[in-house]
Design a protein around this motif. Structure first.
Motif, PDB file in Angstrom:
ATOM      1  N   LEU A   7       9.235 -19.580 -39.597  1.00  0.00           N
ATOM      2  CA  LEU A   7       8.378 -18.581 -39.529  1.00  0.00           C
ATOM      3  C   LEU A   7       7.068 -19.418 -39.144  1.00  0.00           C
ATOM      4  N   PRO A   8       6.375 -18.763 -38.079  1.00  0.00           N
ATOM      5  CA  PRO A   8       5.101 -19.264 -37.769  1.00  0.00           C
ATOM      6  C   PRO A   8       4.015 -19.482 -38.968  1.00  0.00           C
ATOM      7  N   LYS A   9       3.503 -20.451 -39.181  1.00  0.00           N
ATOM      8  CA  LYS A   9       2.396 -20.644 -40.143  1.00  0.00           C
ATOM      9  C   LYS A   9       1.192 -20.094 -39.910  1.00  0.00           C
ATOM     10  N   VAL A  10       0.582 -19.411 -41.004  1.00  0.00           N
ATOM     11  CA  VAL A  10      -0.562 -18.594 -40.968  1.00  0.00           C
ATOM     12  C   VAL A  10      -1.546 -19.006 -42.153  1.00  0.00           C
ATOM     13  N   LYS A  82      -9.586 -27.216 -40.500  1.00  0.00           N
ATOM     14  CA  LYS A  82      -8.223 -27.559 -41.329  1.00  0.00           C
ATOM     15  C   LYS A  82      -7.189 -26.713 -41.229  1.00  0.00           C
ATOM     16  N   ALA A  83      -7.183 -25.440 -40.822  1.00  0.00           N
ATOM     17  CA  ALA A  83      -5.753 -24.787 -40.726  1.00  0.00           C
ATOM     18  C   ALA A  83      -5.241 -25.112 -39.136  1.00  0.00           C
ATOM     19  N   LEU A  84      -5.780 -25.292 -38.278  1.00  0.00           N
ATOM     20  CA  LEU A  84      -5.402 -25.832 -36.978  1.00  0.00           C
ATOM     21  C   LEU A  84      -4.883 -27.401 -37.353  1.00  0.00           C
ATOM     22  N   ASP A  85      -5.391 -28.366 -37.981  1.00  0.00           N
ATOM     23  CA  ASP A  85      -4.878 -29.391 -38.133  1.00  0.00           C
ATOM     24  C   ASP A  85      -3.568 -29.415 -39.007  1.00  0.00           C
ATOM     25  N   ALA A  86      -3.399 -28.294 -39.951  1.00  0.00           N
ATOM     26  CA  ALA A  86      -2.233 -28.256 -40.554  1.00  0.00           C
ATOM     27  C   ALA A  86      -1.138 -27.514 -40.114  1.00  0.00           C
ATOM     28  N   GLY A  87      -1.408 -27.096 -38.653  1.00  0.00           N
ATOM     29  CA  GLY A  87      -0.234 -26.596 -37.968  1.00  0.00           C
ATOM     30  C   GLY A  87      -0.278 -25.067 -37.936  1.00  0.00           C
ATOM     31  N   CYS A  88      -1.158 -24.451 -38.314  1.00  0.00           N
ATOM     32  CA  CYS A  88      -1.147 -22.979 -38.449  1.00  0.00           C
ATOM     33  C   CYS A  88      -1.249 -22.326 -36.760  1.00  0.00           C
ATOM     34  N   ARG A  89      -0.358 -21.511 -36.576  1.00  0.00           N
ATOM     35  CA  ARG A  89      -0.162 -20.797 -35.646  1.00  0.00           C
ATOM     36  C   ARG A  89      -0.979 -19.665 -35.344  1.00  0.00           C
ATOM     37  N   LEU A 108       1.051  -8.454 -39.775  1.00  0.00           N
ATOM     38  CA  LEU A 108       0.471  -8.926 -38.806  1.00  0.00           C
ATOM     39  C   LEU A 108       1.146 -10.076 -38.052  1.00  0.00           C
ATOM     40  N   VAL A 109       1.943 -10.745 -38.679  1.00  0.00           N
ATOM     41  CA  VAL A 109       3.050 -11.670 -38.052  1.00  0.00           C
ATOM     42  C   VAL A 109       4.053 -10.958 -37.095  1.00  0.00           C
ATOM     43  N   GLU A 110       4.517 -10.199 -37.917  1.00  0.00           N
ATOM     44  CA  GLU A 110       5.681  -9.050 -36.994  1.00  0.00           C
ATOM     45  C   GLU A 110       5.163  -8.370 -35.796  1.00  0.00           C
ATOM     46  N   TYR A 111       3.572  -7.892 -35.890  1.00  0.00           N
ATOM     47  CA  TYR A 111       3.206  -7.290 -34.695  1.00  0.00           C
ATOM     48  C   TYR A 111       2.852  -8.369 -33.601  1.00  0.00           C
ATOM     49  N   LEU A 112       2.242  -9.389 -34.084  1.00  0.00           N
ATOM     50  CA  LEU A 112       1.875 -10.551 -33.076  1.00  0.00           C
ATOM     51  C   LEU A 112       3.132 -11.280 -32.625  1.00  0.00           C
TER      52      LEU A 112
END
Length: 144
Positions: A7-10, A82-89, A108-112
């Motif tokens: 699952l994409p990381k949030v 920080k979130a981008l560096d941690a690989g958050c999509r 929100l992830v399901e929608y996105l």
């Protein structure tokens, strides 16, 4: 929250300045999401009300980012990096007076994921006609 790589990381980034009384509910709601692949960052803008100690002692699973001065909304950029560096999509920003329903991130992830060409979405802001937050309406669902 257990991480599931399929699952994409949030990333949930919470911006705070001297809102200790509200911060506990905000961080607690972010950390108890049903979505299994999320991480939380709390960006503190130099609070003097015990907010930093609250995050450190009550929410060690949230990463604390300190600006050491009130740099306002610009502090959010530190949490986003920080979130981008941690690989958050996906990254969700919260003010410290917000609380999430347990299934907010999952919905929100399901929608996105259905919107292949879009990477962002935002919610509706409830109006504050009297110039202040109406706490009785903050949990209301806006219907267009």
């Amino acid at each position: 929250m257990t991480q599931q790589p399929s699952l994409p990381k949030v990333g949930i980034v919470i911006l705070n300045f001297n809102c200790r009384d509200l911060l506990e509910g905000c961080v607690g709601s972010a950390l108890t999401q049903s979505y299994p692949n999320a991480a939380v960052w709390v960006v503190d803008n130099g609070s003097t009300d015990g907010s930093v100690d609250l995050v450190r002692t009550e929410f060690p699973q949230a990463e604390l980012v300190q600006t050491n001065a009130n740099i306002g909304f610009a502090g959010l950029n530190m949490g986003i990096h920080k979130a981008l560096d941690a690989g958050c999509r996906y990254i969700m920003y919260l003010d410290s007076d917000a609380k999430l329903d347990v299934s907010t991130i999952s919905a929100l992830v399901e929608y996105l994921m259905e919107l292949i060409t879009h990477d962002t979405c935002n919610g509706k802001q409830l109006p504050a006609p009297l110039g202040h937050c109406d706490l009785d309406r903050r949990n209301a669902i806006h219907q267009p």
